[in-house]
Design a protein around this motif. Structure first.
Motif, PDB file in Angstrom:
ATOM      1  N   ARG A   1       0.846  -1.197   0.000  1.00  0.00           N
ATOM      2  CA  ARG A   1       0.000   0.000   0.000  1.00  0.00           C
ATOM      3  C   ARG A   1       0.875   1.239   0.000  1.00  0.00           C
ATOM      4  O   ARG A   1       1.733   1.397   0.854  1.00  0.00           O
ATOM      5  CB  ARG A   1      -0.910  -0.009   1.249  1.00  0.00           C
ATOM      6  N   GLU A   2       0.602   2.109  -0.978  1.00  0.00           N
ATOM      7  CA  GLU A   2       1.450   3.295  -1.120  1.00  0.00           C
ATOM      8  C   GLU A   2       0.939   4.467  -0.297  1.00  0.00           C
ATOM      9  O   GLU A   2       1.427   5.577  -0.428  1.00  0.00           O
ATOM     10  CB  GLU A   2       1.543   3.678  -2.598  1.00  0.00           C
ATOM     11  N   ASP A   3      -0.072   4.209   0.551  1.00  0.00           N
ATOM     12  CA  ASP A   3      -0.643   5.331   1.315  1.00  0.00           C
ATOM     13  C   ASP A   3      -0.474   5.153   2.830  1.00  0.00           C
ATOM     14  O   ASP A   3      -1.171   5.815   3.610  1.00  0.00           O
ATOM     15  CB  ASP A   3      -2.128   5.489   0.976  1.00  0.00           C
ATOM     16  N   ILE A   4       0.462   4.283   3.226  1.00  0.00           N
ATOM     17  CA  ILE A   4       0.669   4.106   4.672  1.00  0.00           C
ATOM     18  C   ILE A   4       1.091   5.459   5.279  1.00  0.00           C
ATOM     19  O   ILE A   4       2.014   6.118   4.768  1.00  0.00           O
ATOM     20  CB  ILE A   4       1.752   3.020   4.945  1.00  0.00           C
ATOM     21  N   GLY A   5       0.415   5.873   6.315  1.00  0.00           N
ATOM     22  CA  GLY A   5       0.757   7.128   6.997  1.00  0.00           C
ATOM     23  C   GLY A   5       0.170   8.380   6.364  1.00  0.00           C
ATOM     24  O   GLY A   5       0.222   9.457   6.953  1.00  0.00           O
ATOM     25  N   LYS A   6      -0.418   8.235   5.175  1.00  0.00           N
ATOM     26  CA  LYS A   6      -0.875   9.436   4.438  1.00  0.00           C
ATOM     27  C   LYS A   6      -1.936  10.207   5.216  1.00  0.00           C
ATOM     28  O   LYS A   6      -1.936  11.443   5.235  1.00  0.00           O
ATOM     29  CB  LYS A   6      -1.421   8.998   3.078  1.00  0.00           C
ATOM     30  N   ASP A   7      -2.842   9.481   5.862  1.00  0.00           N
ATOM     31  CA  ASP A   7      -3.918  10.125   6.616  1.00  0.00           C
ATOM     32  C   ASP A   7      -3.379  10.944   7.791  1.00  0.00           C
ATOM     33  O   ASP A   7      -4.049  11.838   8.294  1.00  0.00           O
ATOM     34  CB  ASP A   7      -4.899   9.065   7.139  1.00  0.00           C
ATOM     35  N   LEU A   8      -2.155  10.611   8.227  1.00  0.00           N
ATOM     36  CA  LEU A   8      -1.602  11.292   9.413  1.00  0.00           C
ATOM     37  C   LEU A   8      -0.703  12.471   9.048  1.00  0.00           C
ATOM     38  O   LEU A   8      -0.378  13.290   9.906  1.00  0.00           O
ATOM     39  CB  LEU A   8      -0.787  10.296  10.260  1.00  0.00           C
ATOM     40  N   LEU A   9      -0.304  12.544   7.749  1.00  0.00           N
ATOM     41  CA  LEU A   9       0.656  13.581   7.347  1.00  0.00           C
ATOM     42  C   LEU A   9       0.159  14.984   7.648  1.00  0.00           C
ATOM     43  O   LEU A   9       0.842  15.774   8.283  1.00  0.00           O
ATOM     44  CB  LEU A   9       0.915  13.499   5.836  1.00  0.00           C
ATOM     45  N   LEU A  10      -1.070  15.264   7.196  1.00  0.00           N
ATOM     46  CA  LEU A  10      -1.615  16.603   7.369  1.00  0.00           C
ATOM     47  C   LEU A  10      -1.736  16.962   8.838  1.00  0.00           C
ATOM     48  O   LEU A  10      -1.370  18.047   9.266  1.00  0.00           O
ATOM     49  CB  LEU A  10      -2.997  16.691   6.736  1.00  0.00           C
ATOM     50  N   LEU A  11      -2.219  15.976   9.598  1.00  0.00           N
ATOM     51  CA  LEU A  11      -2.398  16.185  11.032  1.00  0.00           C
ATOM     52  C   LEU A  11      -1.052  16.497  11.694  1.00  0.00           C
ATOM     53  O   LEU A  11      -0.934  17.431  12.491  1.00  0.00           O
ATOM     54  CB  LEU A  11      -3.017  14.920  11.643  1.00  0.00           C
TER      55      LEU A  11
END
Ligand code: AMP
Ligand code: GLY
Length: 432
Positions: free
Chosen positions: A416-426
């Protein structure tokens, strides 16, 4: 000291990798291990649930400490087996006994325990074949979505979240009357749906004192955007930006302390890891589940962040001197990205040749499902590698993990190329 680690996944490779760095280690063994563990330990061709063969190996190799990786041997009573055997009684074993392992082995036990000790969790009721109709009536009192859980171990597949009442009713019937999950579903827990964000906190305890290990967020589903079927875990990040000191304080006071006290009060001598799966609802923590072991792939970010000697901590657990042990944690972010086999979590093929491991830079390659043949390393499981990297931000750590995952080659590789993506902005917002 000769130490034996039981298990064969990325979790066990990470534990072995860390234990091998201890100055107290004489020889490290792992049963059965994988191609990666053989770089840091001696692999023994013994399954983690084969107690008789484990006993023989412990005596033969003069092992004085055993660290149990997966839940299977714990729920089946490996600790009780050691304690009850004259030849093994003096061997230190990290993991709870059968009664303690019920925290994971029976969801009904875990829910009763939480209610008894006022530990925040979703409200619930349990049903059996004899109370199917009551179960259906209970479902009617809840709002969608409906959460149904097989009581026993079901290889991570025993939780159903269903949007429609009719479907929930027939799923309940399937579990209780048609043995959809076999014995594990002979009792079903139905609980209130909690809306929030998930994270996990890990605790190491000697039954009296405890150490809170770094928290982590796991990425459970196969597809980008957390879509598709559930897996064992496709990646993890630690620390978790939304686990603020205030939130972790609530976790310690409302959950960890009552859990340790509750276990003692129940007469359970719990020595080992407790994995607490949490839902953060608003700013409040609720327990979704307990596991009686570390998580996989969470271990692959939690253990590398521990700077202290892991064997020293394990000795603290078995000798009840954990309060005297140091626990220093790396402040940096660790990420891990899991490379899986094509088809996983459904059917997949094994035996694909792995290449490019030497090309991985700035990252640690933990093996999950690999095997060494006389000439090469081949895939041997659904989850094949966990690529862990450090960084001063989630972006930096995950870019390194992705780079490592790209360097490795085998037919059908997927990550999965989106690991951590949801947390970046935060994270960026919190740092600003
Ligand atoms: P468990 O095996 O208990 O961890 O459940 C698997 C997954 O189901 C969890 O990681 C959550 O995403 C979800 N889940 C379990 N219980 C609840 C609940 N009460 N409310 C919302 N989601 C839940
Ligand atoms: N990654 C979730 C687990 O180990 O249960």
């Amino acid at each position: 000291m000769n130490v034996l680690v039981l298990g064969s996944g990325g979790r066990e490779h990470a534990i072995c990798w860390k234990l091998a760095q201890s100055t107290h280690i004489t020889q490290l063994y792992v049963a059965p291990g994988n191609a990666g563990t053989s770089q840091v330990a001696i692999n023994l061709d013994i399954q983690a649930e084969d107690f008789k063969a484990i006993k023989k190996a412990v005596i033969e190799h003069q092992i004085t400490m055993v660290v149990v990786g997966p839940e299977g041997p714990l729920v089946k009573g490996i600790v009780d087996f050691f304690k009850g055997d004259k030849a093994l009684a003096s061997v230190g074993i990290v993991g709870p006994d059968m009664k303690g392992a019920q925290l994971e082995g029976s969801k009904d036990f875990a829910k009763k325990f939480m209610i008894k000790y006022s530990i925040p969790t979703a409200s619930y009721a349990s049903f059996t074949t004899k109370t199917v109709e009551e179960g259906k009536a209970f479902l009617k009192t809840l709002k969608a979505p409906y959460v149904l859980k097989a009581d026993g171990l079901a290889a991570g597949k025993g939780v159903l979240i269903i949007d429609h009442l009719k479907e929930a009713e027939s799923a309940l019937e399937d579990m209780l009357c048609n043995a959809k999950f076999g014995e594990a579903g002979a009792t079903v827990v139905i609980e209130e749906f909690l809306k929030g964000i998930e994270c996990s906190v890990f605790v190491l305890t000697d039954g009296h004192s405890y150490k809170i290990l770094p928290e982590a967020k796991d990425y459970k589903r196969i597809g980008v955007g957390d879509k598709g079927p559930n897996t064992g875990g496709m990646g993890a990040i630690s620390p978790v930006p939304f686990c603020t000191p205030e939130f972790l304080d609530k976790v310690e006071n409302r959950i960890i302390i009552p859990t340790i006290k509750g276990l003692r009060n129940e007469g359970i001598d719990y020595k080992g890891f407790i994995f607490i799966g949490l839902m953060k609802v608003g700013n409040e923590p609720y327990v979704i589940e307990y596991n009686c072991r570390m998580g996989d792939p969470e271990t692959e970010v939690v253990i590398p962040r521990i700077k202290s000697d892991l064997l020293n901590l394990m000795e603290g657990v078995v000798t009840e001197t954990l309060s005297e042990c140091d626990l220093h944690v790396d402040e940096r972010t660790a990420s891990t990205v899991v490379c899986v086999s094509e088809g996983y979590p459904d059917a997949y093929e094994k035996g694909k040749e792995v290449k490019g491991l030497h090309r991985v830079e700035d990252a640690i390659v933990f093996h999950s499902g690999t095997k060494k043949t006389s000439t090469k390393i081949v895939t041997n499981g659904g989850r094949v590698f966990a690529i862990t990297a450090f960084g001063h931000s989630i972006r930096e750590a995950t870019e390194r993990s992705f780079g490592g995952a790209e360097s490795i080659e085998y037919a059908g590789k997927y990550f999965r190329e989106d690991i951590g993506k949801d947390l970046l902005l935060l994270e960026e917002k919190m740092k600003a």
